[in-house]
Enzyme design. Sequence first.
Site, mmCIF file in Angstrom:
data_model
loop_
_atom_site.group_PDB
_atom_site.id
_atom_site.type_symbol
_atom_site.label_atom_id
_atom_site.label_comp_id
_atom_site.label_asym_id
_atom_site.label_seq_id
_atom_site.Cartn_x
_atom_site.Cartn_y
_atom_site.Cartn_z
ATOM 1 N N HIS A 1 0.849 -1.181 0.000
ATOM 2 C CA HIS A 1 0.000 0.000 0.000
ATOM 3 C C HIS A 1 0.890 1.238 0.000
ATOM 4 O O HIS A 1 2.108 1.132 0.152
ATOM 5 C CB HIS A 1 -0.960 0.001 1.195
ATOM 6 C CG HIS A 1 -0.291 0.120 2.525
ATOM 7 N ND1 HIS A 1 0.564 -0.844 3.029
ATOM 8 C CD2 HIS A 1 -0.338 1.094 3.481
ATOM 9 C CE1 HIS A 1 0.985 -0.479 4.224
ATOM 10 N NE2 HIS A 1 0.471 0.694 4.515
ATOM 11 N N HIS B 1 1.234 3.964 2.060
ATOM 12 C CA HIS B 1 1.663 4.755 3.205
ATOM 13 C C HIS B 1 3.179 4.859 3.133
ATOM 14 O O HIS B 1 3.866 3.935 2.697
ATOM 15 C CB HIS B 1 1.209 4.115 4.521
ATOM 16 C CG HIS B 1 -0.204 4.432 4.871
ATOM 17 N ND1 HIS B 1 -0.984 3.629 5.670
ATOM 18 C CD2 HIS B 1 -1.001 5.490 4.519
ATOM 19 C CE1 HIS B 1 -2.181 4.165 5.813
ATOM 20 N NE2 HIS B 1 -2.223 5.294 5.111
ATOM 21 N N ASP C 1 5.880 4.679 4.950
ATOM 22 C CA ASP C 1 6.880 3.749 5.460
ATOM 23 C C ASP C 1 6.971 2.476 4.634
ATOM 24 O O ASP C 1 7.841 1.643 4.869
ATOM 25 C CB ASP C 1 6.619 3.420 6.940
ATOM 26 C CG ASP C 1 5.207 2.946 7.218
ATOM 27 O OD1 ASP C 1 4.267 3.439 6.566
ATOM 28 O OD2 ASP C 1 5.021 2.083 8.102
ATOM 29 N N HIS C 2 6.082 2.338 3.649
ATOM 30 C CA HIS C 2 6.100 1.155 2.785
ATOM 31 C C HIS C 2 6.466 1.473 1.334
ATOM 32 O O HIS C 2 6.543 0.556 0.516
ATOM 33 C CB HIS C 2 4.731 0.466 2.823
ATOM 34 C CG HIS C 2 4.364 -0.055 4.174
ATOM 35 N ND1 HIS C 2 4.508 -1.378 4.538
ATOM 36 C CD2 HIS C 2 3.900 0.584 5.270
ATOM 37 C CE1 HIS C 2 4.133 -1.533 5.799
ATOM 38 N NE2 HIS C 2 3.758 -0.356 6.262
ATOM 39 N N HIS D 1 7.620 -4.775 11.805
ATOM 40 C CA HIS D 1 6.835 -3.545 11.688
ATOM 41 C C HIS D 1 6.423 -3.065 13.084
ATOM 42 O O HIS D 1 5.255 -2.916 13.402
ATOM 43 C CB HIS D 1 5.603 -3.786 10.806
ATOM 44 C CG HIS D 1 4.905 -2.530 10.371
ATOM 45 N ND1 HIS D 1 3.891 -1.952 11.109
ATOM 46 C CD2 HIS D 1 5.051 -1.760 9.272
ATOM 47 C CE1 HIS D 1 3.455 -0.877 10.475
ATOM 48 N NE2 HIS D 1 4.136 -0.743 9.359
#
Length: 309
Positions: free
Chosen positions: A63, A65, A67-68, A266
């Site tokens: 996805h 966001h 941090d990804h 995570h």
Amino acid sequence: MSMRELVVLGTASQAPTRARNHNGYVLRWDDEVILFDPGEGSQRQLLHTGVTASDLTRICVTHFHGDHCLGLPGTIQRLSLDRVSHPVAVHFPAGGADYFTRLRHASSFHETAELAVAPIEADGQRIALKHGTLEARRLRHPIETYGYRLLEPDGCRMLPERLAAYGIAGPAVGELRRTGHLDLGGRRVTRDEVSVPRPGQRFAFVMDTGLCDGVYALAERADLLVIESTFLESEVALAAEVGHLTAGQAARVAAESGVRRLVLTHFSQRYAEPARFADEARRHFDGDLVIAEDLITIQVPSRRVPSAG
């Protein structure tokens, strides 16, 4: 010899810490080298491993966001800088195509790499690989999110003692494996008579999500499950509110799904002691447990070998 292992680039969730980089995971699976969720700093983290950008064959984003995905611009530009000669497939939620385009062209550079862009458009979408199938399943998060699993087809293990009993050796073994039978001296020998089933290996990657059917579908009988455990049970209400899992929830999923090796990752920056995640997970899961740390390598467990009966 084939190599199947996970290289962890980063294990932090929303904010990195002094000890934890943003997300990033590389799966070596035979001739596939798949980069999952490259967060900020992933390109530099690769320098500390035996993996180079030129090794990558595929990028999978769960996805959009930050941090990804904020490591995508540097990774994509590095592919061009290194003049990677093979196509690199890129998968991400189709609803985030605009984000991908902006990240891909976040700054000026001379693009020479060939990206085979193939968005995920539906729950259960499958992508054929040389040594298996990559499947995406919808997860429960505030924005469109997919987890991934890699499935190797089931096969068989030939039994040398049974092959010897029928006098089968050399190229005949390969023919028997391919065709399923072999005619010898007026008698047909079938593959099932000289082999036992060999279940294919399974890898699953589950990031930001609350509990949902997709989590269990991905985790089912995984040899190696990489799953987010952002919170501890003390924040279970917050986890549900923002679409995340606790260590206890992730461990229960693993136990109920027959997972062999569980990797928790995570982690929220609010927790400074990783052992707390292990303590919580152990209340629900008694299998092989790994609390992920930056720059470690985790082997995919060897196949279970059924008995000859």
